[in-house]
Each structure stands twice: as structure tokens, then as C-alpha cells.
Design a protein around this motif. Structure first.
Motif, PDB file in Angstrom:
ATOM      1  N   MET A   1      98.468  28.222 173.906  1.00 56.51           N
ATOM      2  CA  MET A   1      97.940  26.894 174.165  1.00 56.51           C
ATOM      3  C   MET A   1      97.867  26.634 175.670  1.00 56.51           C
ATOM      4  O   MET A   1      96.949  25.949 176.125  1.00 56.51           O
ATOM      5  N   ASP A   2      98.827  27.206 176.416  1.00 58.37           N
ATOM      6  CA  ASP A   2      98.795  27.046 177.873  1.00 58.37           C
ATOM      7  C   ASP A   2      97.500  27.615 178.451  1.00 58.37           C
ATOM      8  O   ASP A   2      96.905  27.016 179.345  1.00 58.37           O
ATOM      9  N   ALA A   3      97.085  28.770 177.933  1.00 57.47           N
ATOM     10  CA  ALA A   3      95.849  29.388 178.421  1.00 57.47           C
ATOM     11  C   ALA A   3      94.634  28.521 178.094  1.00 57.47           C
ATOM     12  O   ALA A   3      93.716  28.399 178.908  1.00 57.47           O
ATOM     13  N   VAL A   4      94.620  27.920 176.915  1.00 56.92           N
ATOM     14  CA  VAL A   4      93.508  27.038 176.524  1.00 56.92           C
ATOM     15  C   VAL A   4      93.444  25.836 177.455  1.00 56.92           C
ATOM     16  O   VAL A   4      92.372  25.461 177.947  1.00 56.92           O
ATOM     17  N   LEU A   5      94.591  25.224 177.723  1.00 58.55           N
ATOM     18  CA  LEU A   5      94.628  24.061 178.613  1.00 58.55           C
ATOM     19  C   LEU A   5      94.223  24.443 180.035  1.00 58.55           C
ATOM     20  O   LEU A   5      93.508  23.691 180.712  1.00 58.55           O
ATOM     21  N   GLU A   6      94.657  25.608 180.483  1.00 57.54           N
ATOM     22  CA  GLU A   6      94.276  26.083 181.819  1.00 57.54           C
ATOM     23  C   GLU A   6      92.770  26.334 181.881  1.00 57.54           C
ATOM     24  O   GLU A   6      92.115  26.014 182.874  1.00 57.54           O
ATOM     25  N   PHE A   7      92.217  26.893 180.793  1.00 55.99           N
ATOM     26  CA  PHE A   7      90.777  27.124 180.721  1.00 55.99           C
ATOM     27  C   PHE A   7      90.004  25.813 180.842  1.00 55.99           C
ATOM     28  O   PHE A   7      89.056  25.700 181.613  1.00 55.99           O
ATOM     29  N   PHE A   8      90.420  24.796 180.067  1.00 54.45           N
ATOM     30  CA  PHE A   8      89.742  23.499 180.137  1.00 54.45           C
ATOM     31  C   PHE A   8      89.893  22.877 181.517  1.00 54.45           C
ATOM     32  O   PHE A   8      88.969  22.244 182.023  1.00 54.45           O
ATOM     33  N   ASP A   9      91.047  23.051 182.131  1.00 53.35           N
ATOM     34  CA  ASP A   9      91.268  22.511 183.473  1.00 53.35           C
ATOM     35  C   ASP A   9      90.315  23.168 184.473  1.00 53.35           C
ATOM     36  O   ASP A   9      89.766  22.505 185.350  1.00 53.35           O
ATOM     37  N   THR A  10      90.106  24.473 184.331  1.00 49.63           N
ATOM     38  CA  THR A  10      89.196  25.196 185.223  1.00 49.63           C
ATOM     39  C   THR A  10      87.750  24.820 184.942  1.00 49.63           C
ATOM     40  O   THR A  10      86.981  24.547 185.860  1.00 49.63           O
ATOM     41  N   LEU A  11      87.395  24.801 183.678  1.00 52.42           N
ATOM     42  CA  LEU A  11      86.009  24.528 183.292  1.00 52.42           C
ATOM     43  C   LEU A  11      85.580  23.104 183.631  1.00 52.42           C
ATOM     44  O   LEU A  11      84.473  22.870 184.095  1.00 52.42           O
ATOM     45  N   LEU A  12      86.478  22.172 183.421  1.00 46.44           N
ATOM     46  CA  LEU A  12      86.145  20.756 183.614  1.00 46.44           C
ATOM     47  C   LEU A  12      86.755  20.199 184.891  1.00 46.44           C
ATOM     48  O   LEU A  12      87.049  19.006 184.973  1.00 46.44           O
ATOM     49  N   PHE A  13      86.937  21.030 185.880  1.00 53.20           N
ATOM     50  CA  PHE A  13      87.594  20.643 187.131  1.00 53.20           C
ATOM     51  C   PHE A  13      86.975  19.379 187.704  1.00 53.20           C
ATOM     52  O   PHE A  13      85.780  19.295 187.945  1.00 53.20           O
ATOM     53  N   GLY A  14      87.809  18.369 187.884  1.00 52.62           N
ATOM     54  CA  GLY A  14      87.369  17.121 188.497  1.00 52.62           C
ATOM     55  C   GLY A  14      86.865  16.083 187.508  1.00 52.62           C
ATOM     56  O   GLY A  14      86.779  14.912 187.833  1.00 52.62           O
ATOM     57  N   ASP A  15      86.510  16.498 186.291  1.00 54.71           N
ATOM     58  CA  ASP A  15      86.022  15.554 185.285  1.00 54.71           C
ATOM     59  C   ASP A  15      87.193  15.196 184.363  1.00 54.71           C
ATOM     60  O   ASP A  15      87.307  15.686 183.241  1.00 54.71           O
ATOM     61  N   PHE A  16      88.055  14.312 184.854  1.00 52.45           N
ATOM     62  CA  PHE A  16      89.296  14.000 184.142  1.00 52.45           C
ATOM     63  C   PHE A  16      89.042  13.302 182.814  1.00 52.45           C
ATOM     64  O   PHE A  16      89.756  13.535 181.844  1.00 52.45           O
ATOM     65  N   GLU A  17      88.024  12.468 182.746  1.00 52.92           N
ATOM     66  CA  GLU A  17      87.719  11.779 181.491  1.00 52.92           C
ATOM     67  C   GLU A  17      87.281  12.767 180.414  1.00 52.92           C
ATOM     68  O   GLU A  17      87.723  12.690 179.270  1.00 52.92           O
ATOM     69  N   MET A  18      86.427  13.694 180.781  1.00 52.18           N
ATOM     70  CA  MET A  18      85.974  14.712 179.825  1.00 52.18           C
ATOM     71  C   MET A  18      87.146  15.585 179.389  1.00 52.18           C
ATOM     72  O   MET A  18      87.296  15.892 178.206  1.00 52.18           O
ATOM     73  N   GLU A  19      87.988  15.962 180.348  1.00 53.59           N
ATOM     74  CA  GLU A  19      89.160  16.784 180.031  1.00 53.59           C
ATOM     75  C   GLU A  19      90.091  16.034 179.069  1.00 53.59           C
ATOM     76  O   GLU A  19      90.601  16.610 178.107  1.00 53.59           O
ATOM     77  N   ARG A  20      90.274  14.749 179.299  1.00 53.43           N
ATOM     78  CA  ARG A  20      91.118  13.946 178.419  1.00 53.43           C
ATOM     79  C   ARG A  20      90.522  13.879 177.012  1.00 53.43           C
ATOM     80  O   ARG A  20      91.227  14.047 176.015  1.00 53.43           O
ATOM     81  N   GLN A  21      89.215  13.665 176.944  1.00 54.28           N
ATOM     82  CA  GLN A  21      88.536  13.613 175.647  1.00 54.28           C
ATOM     83  C   GLN A  21      88.715  14.921 174.872  1.00 54.28           C
ATOM     84  O   GLN A  21      89.013  14.909 173.683  1.00 54.28           O
ATOM     85  N   VAL A  22      88.534  16.035 175.570  1.00 50.59           N
ATOM     86  CA  VAL A  22      88.633  17.340 174.911  1.00 50.59           C
ATOM     87  C   VAL A  22      90.055  17.614 174.450  1.00 50.59           C
ATOM     88  O   VAL A  22      90.289  17.965 173.297  1.00 50.59           O
ATOM     89  N   VAL A  23      91.016  17.435 175.363  1.00 48.57           N
ATOM     90  CA  VAL A  23      92.397  17.816 175.068  1.00 48.57           C
ATOM     91  C   VAL A  23      93.077  16.834 174.118  1.00 48.57           C
ATOM     92  O   VAL A  23      93.819  17.241 173.222  1.00 48.57           O
ATOM     93  N   MET A  24      92.822  15.549 174.275  1.00 41.14           N
ATOM     94  CA  MET A  24      93.545  14.550 173.490  1.00 41.14           C
ATOM     95  C   MET A  24      92.848  14.164 172.176  1.00 41.14           C
ATOM     96  O   MET A  24      93.496  13.731 171.239  1.00 41.14           O
ATOM     97  N   ILE A  25      91.530  14.335 172.103  1.00 48.35           N
ATOM     98  CA  ILE A  25      90.809  13.869 170.917  1.00 48.35           C
ATOM     99  C   ILE A  25      90.165  15.025 170.144  1.00 48.35           C
ATOM    100  O   ILE A  25      90.482  15.266 168.982  1.00 48.35           O
ATOM    101  N   ASP A  26      89.248  15.758 170.805  1.00 40.92           N
ATOM    102  CA  ASP A  26      88.478  16.779 170.091  1.00 40.92           C
ATOM    103  C   ASP A  26      89.309  17.984 169.661  1.00 40.92           C
ATOM    104  O   ASP A  26      89.191  18.446 168.523  1.00 40.92           O
TER     105      ASP A  26
END
Length: 134
Positions: A1-26
Motif C-alpha cells: 500500500m505504501d508503494a501505491v500511495l507513493e505512486f499517487f503522490d508522484t503522479l498527482l504531484f501538487g494536485d492535493f484535491e485530486m490526491e485526496r479524492q483518489v486516496v480517501m474516496i475512490d
């Protein structure tokens, strides 16, 4: 799961709202199968040559809209190095022993111009070839 979260952090760098939507909801929806995935699971049971992951996400990823967008971006990446090979071939033409002291920016610009000139020439030849058929 750490790798998945790191991937999303890299992919969505700077877009905190999108990152929150992906990690917390989707992502939790997808992991816990809270969406109706019964038909979606049946849709990918037969994983043969006809199975298209991009089409699957297009059909069944609607309830996890942000994950769908990320999956489509990943699945759209090319899996071959042919584009790089063409670029390196052009680079070899421009960067010779006589021109090996070019600045990086100037070298990149020359490769860009050379590559696009070749592309334009190819398009021109194809158009002429089409006109000869008529």
C-alpha cells in the motif's frame, strides 16, 4: 500500500484535491468493492487476446471516476521504445564528431528541427503518392 500511495503522490504531484479524492474516496471504494463490480468482474474473467483493459475501465470505472482517469492515463502509455529509437537516430545525425561541443539546448533544438523536417518530408511524399493513384 505504501508503494501505491507513493505512486499517487508522484503522479498527482501538487494536485492535493485530486490526491485526496483518489486516496480517501475512490481507492477504498475500489478495494472494498463497494461499487457494483459483479458485472465488471465477469467482464474480465476471460482474459484473452480480446480483453482490453482501457475499454474495461471505460465501461466499469464510472463510480471511481478519479481512478478511471488515472488508469486510462497509464493504459495510454506506449510500451515500446520505437519513438525513442527514432529520436536517437536523429540525434546521431546531428551530434557528430565535428559537432560534439554543442550546448545541450542548441543540440535539442537541432534534433527537434531535424526530426520535424523529416516528418514533413515523409508527409509530403505520402501526399504525392496518394495523388499519383488518382
Amino acid at each position: 500500500m505504501d508503494a501505491v500511495l507513493e505512486f499517487f503522490d508522484t503522479l498527482l504531484f501538487g494536485d492535493f484535491e485530486m490526491e485526496r479524492q483518489v486516496v480517501m474516496i475512490d481507492l477504498p471504494k475500489y478495494k472494498e468493492k463497494l461499487v457494483d463490480l459483479e458485472l465488471a468482474i465477469k467482464g474480465c474473467m476471460v482474459n484473452n487476446a480480446d480483453f482490453d483493459p482501457a475499454r474495461w475501465w471505460g465501461l466499469f470505472g464510472g463510480s471511481t471516476r478519479h481512478l478511471k482517469k488515472i488508469a486510462m492515463r497509464i493504459l495510454s502509455l506506449t510500451s515500446s521504445s520505437s519513438g525513442c529509437e527514432r529520436n536517437w537516430s536523429t540525434f546521431e545525425v546531428v551530434h557528430t564528431k565535428k559537432r560534439n561541443r554543442l550546448e545541450t539546448n542548441r543540440l535539442n533544438n537541432l534534433v527537434y528541427v531535424q526530426f520535424n523536417a523529416n516528418l514533413m518530408e515523409k508527409t509530403k511524399r505520402e501526399k504525392i503518392g496518394l495523388w499519383k493513384c488518382f
